[in-house]
Design an enzyme around this catalytic site. Structure first.
Site, mmCIF file in Angstrom:
data_model
loop_
_atom_site.group_PDB
_atom_site.id
_atom_site.type_symbol
_atom_site.label_atom_id
_atom_site.label_comp_id
_atom_site.label_asym_id
_atom_site.label_seq_id
_atom_site.Cartn_x
_atom_site.Cartn_y
_atom_site.Cartn_z
ATOM 1 N N ASP A 1 0.880 -1.387 0.045
ATOM 2 C CA ASP A 1 0.074 0.016 -0.069
ATOM 3 C C ASP A 1 0.704 1.205 -0.061
ATOM 4 O O ASP A 1 0.997 1.946 1.162
ATOM 5 C CB ASP A 1 -0.992 0.157 1.210
ATOM 6 C CG ASP A 1 -1.875 -1.144 1.090
ATOM 7 O OD1 ASP A 1 -2.223 -1.368 -0.066
ATOM 8 O OD2 ASP A 1 -2.619 -1.654 2.149
ATOM 9 N N LYS B 1 0.148 -7.602 -3.758
ATOM 10 C CA LYS B 1 -1.176 -6.964 -3.644
ATOM 11 C C LYS B 1 -1.081 -5.556 -4.048
ATOM 12 O O LYS B 1 -0.247 -4.960 -3.313
ATOM 13 C CB LYS B 1 -1.969 -7.508 -2.461
ATOM 14 C CG LYS B 1 -3.388 -7.043 -2.648
ATOM 15 C CD LYS B 1 -4.242 -7.409 -1.574
ATOM 16 C CE LYS B 1 -4.241 -6.636 -0.163
ATOM 17 N NZ LYS B 1 -4.674 -5.135 -0.621
ATOM 18 N N THR B 2 -1.852 -5.099 -4.813
ATOM 19 C CA THR B 2 -1.777 -3.468 -4.971
ATOM 20 C C THR B 2 -3.116 -2.836 -4.875
ATOM 21 O O THR B 2 -4.084 -3.431 -5.007
ATOM 22 C CB THR B 2 -1.141 -3.346 -6.334
ATOM 23 O OG1 THR B 2 -1.879 -3.938 -7.517
ATOM 24 C CG2 THR B 2 0.429 -3.784 -6.614
ATOM 25 N N HIS B 3 -2.945 -1.693 -4.551
ATOM 26 C CA HIS B 3 -4.168 -0.591 -4.861
ATOM 27 C C HIS B 3 -3.582 0.356 -5.801
ATOM 28 O O HIS B 3 -3.255 1.297 -5.635
ATOM 29 C CB HIS B 3 -4.582 -0.142 -3.806
ATOM 30 C CG HIS B 3 -5.356 -0.909 -2.625
ATOM 31 N ND1 HIS B 3 -6.585 -1.754 -3.024
ATOM 32 C CD2 HIS B 3 -4.946 -1.647 -1.494
ATOM 33 C CE1 HIS B 3 -6.944 -2.153 -1.993
ATOM 34 N NE2 HIS B 3 -5.900 -2.326 -1.159
ATOM 35 N N ARG C 1 -8.921 -4.828 -6.221
ATOM 36 C CA ARG C 1 -9.975 -3.453 -6.729
ATOM 37 C C ARG C 1 -11.341 -3.732 -6.377
ATOM 38 O O ARG C 1 -11.958 -2.843 -6.239
ATOM 39 C CB ARG C 1 -10.035 -3.842 -8.307
ATOM 40 C CG ARG C 1 -10.895 -2.810 -9.167
ATOM 41 C CD ARG C 1 -10.939 -1.579 -8.923
ATOM 42 N NE ARG C 1 -11.835 -0.623 -9.478
ATOM 43 C CZ ARG C 1 -12.886 -0.399 -9.185
ATOM 44 N NH1 ARG C 1 -13.487 -1.132 -8.257
ATOM 45 N NH2 ARG C 1 -13.714 0.289 -9.958
ATOM 46 N N LYS C 2 -11.586 -4.976 -5.649
ATOM 47 C CA LYS C 2 -13.212 -5.056 -5.121
ATOM 48 C C LYS C 2 -13.923 -4.822 -6.152
ATOM 49 O O LYS C 2 -14.889 -3.904 -5.631
ATOM 50 C CB LYS C 2 -13.238 -4.352 -3.862
ATOM 51 C CG LYS C 2 -11.856 -5.030 -2.810
ATOM 52 C CD LYS C 2 -12.235 -4.243 -1.364
ATOM 53 C CE LYS C 2 -11.145 -4.857 -0.419
ATOM 54 N NZ LYS C 2 -9.961 -4.336 -0.656
ATOM 55 N N ASP D 1 -19.626 -3.981 -9.444
ATOM 56 C CA ASP D 1 -20.870 -3.330 -10.671
ATOM 57 C C ASP D 1 -21.509 -4.323 -11.201
ATOM 58 O O ASP D 1 -21.276 -5.510 -11.346
ATOM 59 C CB ASP D 1 -20.147 -2.219 -11.242
ATOM 60 C CG ASP D 1 -21.024 -1.111 -11.737
ATOM 61 O OD1 ASP D 1 -22.255 -1.516 -12.145
ATOM 62 O OD2 ASP D 1 -20.824 0.021 -11.209
ATOM 63 N N GLY E 1 -21.938 -6.833 -14.649
ATOM 64 C CA GLY E 1 -20.800 -7.334 -15.532
ATOM 65 C C GLY E 1 -20.128 -6.505 -16.560
ATOM 66 O O GLY E 1 -18.883 -6.601 -16.536
ATOM 67 N N TYR F 1 -6.726 -7.471 13.741
ATOM 68 C CA TYR F 1 -5.826 -8.348 13.131
ATOM 69 C C TYR F 1 -5.664 -9.656 14.324
ATOM 70 O O TYR F 1 -5.712 -9.649 15.365
ATOM 71 C CB TYR F 1 -4.209 -7.757 13.765
ATOM 72 C CG TYR F 1 -3.966 -6.631 12.639
ATOM 73 C CD1 TYR F 1 -3.725 -6.809 11.175
ATOM 74 C CD2 TYR F 1 -3.903 -5.315 13.026
ATOM 75 C CE1 TYR F 1 -3.572 -5.652 10.276
ATOM 76 C CE2 TYR F 1 -3.424 -4.126 12.319
ATOM 77 C CZ TYR F 1 -3.402 -4.343 11.099
ATOM 78 O OH TYR F 1 -2.990 -3.398 10.017
HETATM 79 P P1 5BU Z 1 -2.646 -3.943 6.572
HETATM 80 O O1 5BU Z 1 -1.690 -2.968 6.656
HETATM 81 O O2 5BU Z 1 -2.059 -5.364 7.014
HETATM 82 O O3 5BU Z 1 -3.777 -3.772 7.727
HETATM 83 O O4 5BU Z 1 -3.209 -4.103 5.133
HETATM 84 C C1 5BU Z 1 -4.219 -4.884 4.736
HETATM 85 C C2 5BU Z 1 -4.623 -4.768 3.324
HETATM 86 O O5 5BU Z 1 -5.617 -5.767 2.948
HETATM 87 C C3 5BU Z 1 -4.977 -3.583 2.691
HETATM 88 O O6 5BU Z 1 -4.450 -3.412 1.442
HETATM 89 C C4 5BU Z 1 -6.340 -3.798 2.625
HETATM 90 O O7 5BU Z 1 -6.990 -2.960 1.404
HETATM 91 C C5 5BU Z 1 -6.624 -5.173 2.510
HETATM 92 N N1 5BU Z 1 -7.890 -5.779 2.922
HETATM 93 C C6 5BU Z 1 -8.033 -5.879 4.324
HETATM 94 O O8 5BU Z 1 -7.507 -5.364 5.129
HETATM 95 N N2 5BU Z 1 -9.239 -6.510 4.626
HETATM 96 C C7 5BU Z 1 -10.139 -6.917 3.803
HETATM 97 O O9 5BU Z 1 -11.146 -7.316 4.369
HETATM 98 C C8 5BU Z 1 -9.799 -6.816 2.518
HETATM 99 C C9 5BU Z 1 -8.751 -6.366 2.038
HETATM 100 BR BR1 5BU Z 1 -10.710 -7.836 1.323
#
Ligand code: 5BU
Length: 265
Positions: A38, A60-62, A92-93, A96, A98, A220
Site C-alpha cells: 500500500d 497485492k496492489t491498489h 480492486r473489489k 458493479d 458485469g 488483526y
Molecule cells: P494491513 O496494513 O496489513 O492492515 O493491510 C491490509 C490490506 O489488506 C490492505 O491493502 C487492505 O485493502 C486489504 N484488505 C483488508 O485489510 N481487509 C479486507 O477484508 C480486505 C482487504 Br477484502
C-alpha cells in the site's frame, strides 16, 4: 521443497493453474506471504518489492492509490514482480454490473493487462465474475477472481448467509480461484474452510504478529492461527511495509506462515 509435500491435499484438490502457480512459488520460497504493498508512488513500490521479493509469494496492489500511476511507470513494477516470480493481485473489489466491470478492468489502470488476480464483491450478482473474465479474454489473458466471502474490518456486513451465497456462486467456477476470509478470526476462517472444502483457496487479510485492533477499524489475528485454521495466503501490509527493517519483517512472516503450513499438513 516440492509443492505437494508442503501443500498436501490442497495441491491435488485445488486444480486451478493460477492456484498451482502460487502454491509452487510459496513452496519454493518457503512463504505464504502476499505482500499488501500500500504505497503511494511507483518508486516506493519497486523499492519495496526489491527488498521483500525473495520472501513473499504474491504481490497485492491498489493501483488507484498510486499518485504517479501511468501505464509506462507501472510497467516497472510489473517487471520487478516478474523477476521475483510473484503473481500480481489488484485488490480492486469490483462490485458493479458485469458489463461495467469488464470496462473497469480496462480503463485508465488497464488492470486486465497486468493483474493475475483481482477481488470482487458478490453483492451485485454473479455476473460481475463473467465481466471480469471477459476483460481478461479481451486481451487474451487468463486471471483468477477472489470473491470476498468475509472481511477483516469491524462492523462489515458480510454475515454467514452472505458468505454461503458467495460460495455457491464461486463453487465450480473456472474463474474463481478462491475467497477472501477474515484473517483476524481463526474461528471464522475455520468455519469458512469447512464450507469451502479443499478445492479452492482462502486468502486472509487482517493478520499481524501484533494481534488486536489496527487503524480505522482494521482487526488483526496471528498469521500462524490463520494458516492453521485453513488460510492459504496471509495478506500482510503494514506488518511488513511499515516495519523498521522490511527484510527482517518479511522473513519472519514468511517463516511463521510456512511453518504453520507444514504443521497443518
Ligand atoms: P494491513 O496494513 O496489513 O492492515 O493491510 C491490509 C490490506 O489488506 C490492505 O491493502 C487492505 O485493502 C486489504 N484488505 C483488508 O485489510 N481487509 C479486507 O477484508 C480486505 C482487504 Br477484502
Amino acid at each position: 521443497m516440492q509443492p505437494q509435500d508442503a501443500w498436501g491435499a490442497r495441491w491435488t484438490d485445488c486444480a486451478n493453474p493460477l492456484a498451482h502457480r502460487f502454491m509452487q512459488t510459496a513452496a519454493r520460497k518457503g512463504s505464504l506471504v502476499c505482500l499488501a504493498a500500500d504505497m503511494r508512488t511507483v518508486d516506493e513500490l519497486v523499492d519495496l518489492v526489491n527488498l521483500a521479493g525473495p520472501h513473499i509469494a504474491a504481490l497485492k496492489t491498489h493501483a488507484d492509490m498510486v499518485d504517479d500511476f501511468s501505464r509506462e511507470n507501472w510497467q516497472r513494477l510489473v517487471e520487478s514482480a516478474q523477476q521475483h516470480d510473484l503473481l500480481l493481485f489488484e485488490d480492486r473489489k469490483f462490485a458493479d454490473i458485469g458489463k461495467v466491470s469488464q470496462q473497469q478492468m480496462a480503463g485508465a489502470h488497464d488492470i486486465r493487462s497486468w493483474a493475475d488476480i483481482v477481488t470482487a464483491h458478490r453483492v451485485s450478482g454473479p455476473d460481475v465474475i463473467d465481466g471480469i473474465a471477459a476483460a481478461w479474454a479481451d486481451v487474451e489473458r487468463v486471471g483468477g477472481v477472489l470473491l470476498l466471502a468475509q472481511m477483516s474490518s469491524r462492523g462489515n456486513m458480510l454475515g454467514s448467509e452472505y458468505t454461503t451465497q458467495t460460495l455457491a456462486t464461486g463453487r465450480g467456477s473456472p474463474h474463481v480461484i478462491g475467497y477472501i476470509g477474515n484473517g483476524s478470526s481463526a474461528d471464522r476462517i475455520g468455519a469458512l474452510r469447512a464450507e469451502v472444502g479443499s478445492g479452492q483457496m482462502i486468502w486472509t487479510p487482517g493478520v499481524n504478529l501484533d494481534v488486536g485492533a489496527g487503524a480505522m477499524g482494521q482487526r488483526y489475528g496471528h498469521p500462524r492461527d490463520a494458516v492453521l485454521a485453513g488460510s492459504d495466503a496471509i495478506i500482510v501490509g503494514s506488518g511488513i511495509h511499515a516495519a523498521d527493517d522490511v527484510v527482517a519483517a518479511a522473513t519472519e512472516y514468511a517463516s511463521v506462515s510456512f511453518q504453520a503450513l507444514l504443521d497443518r499438513v
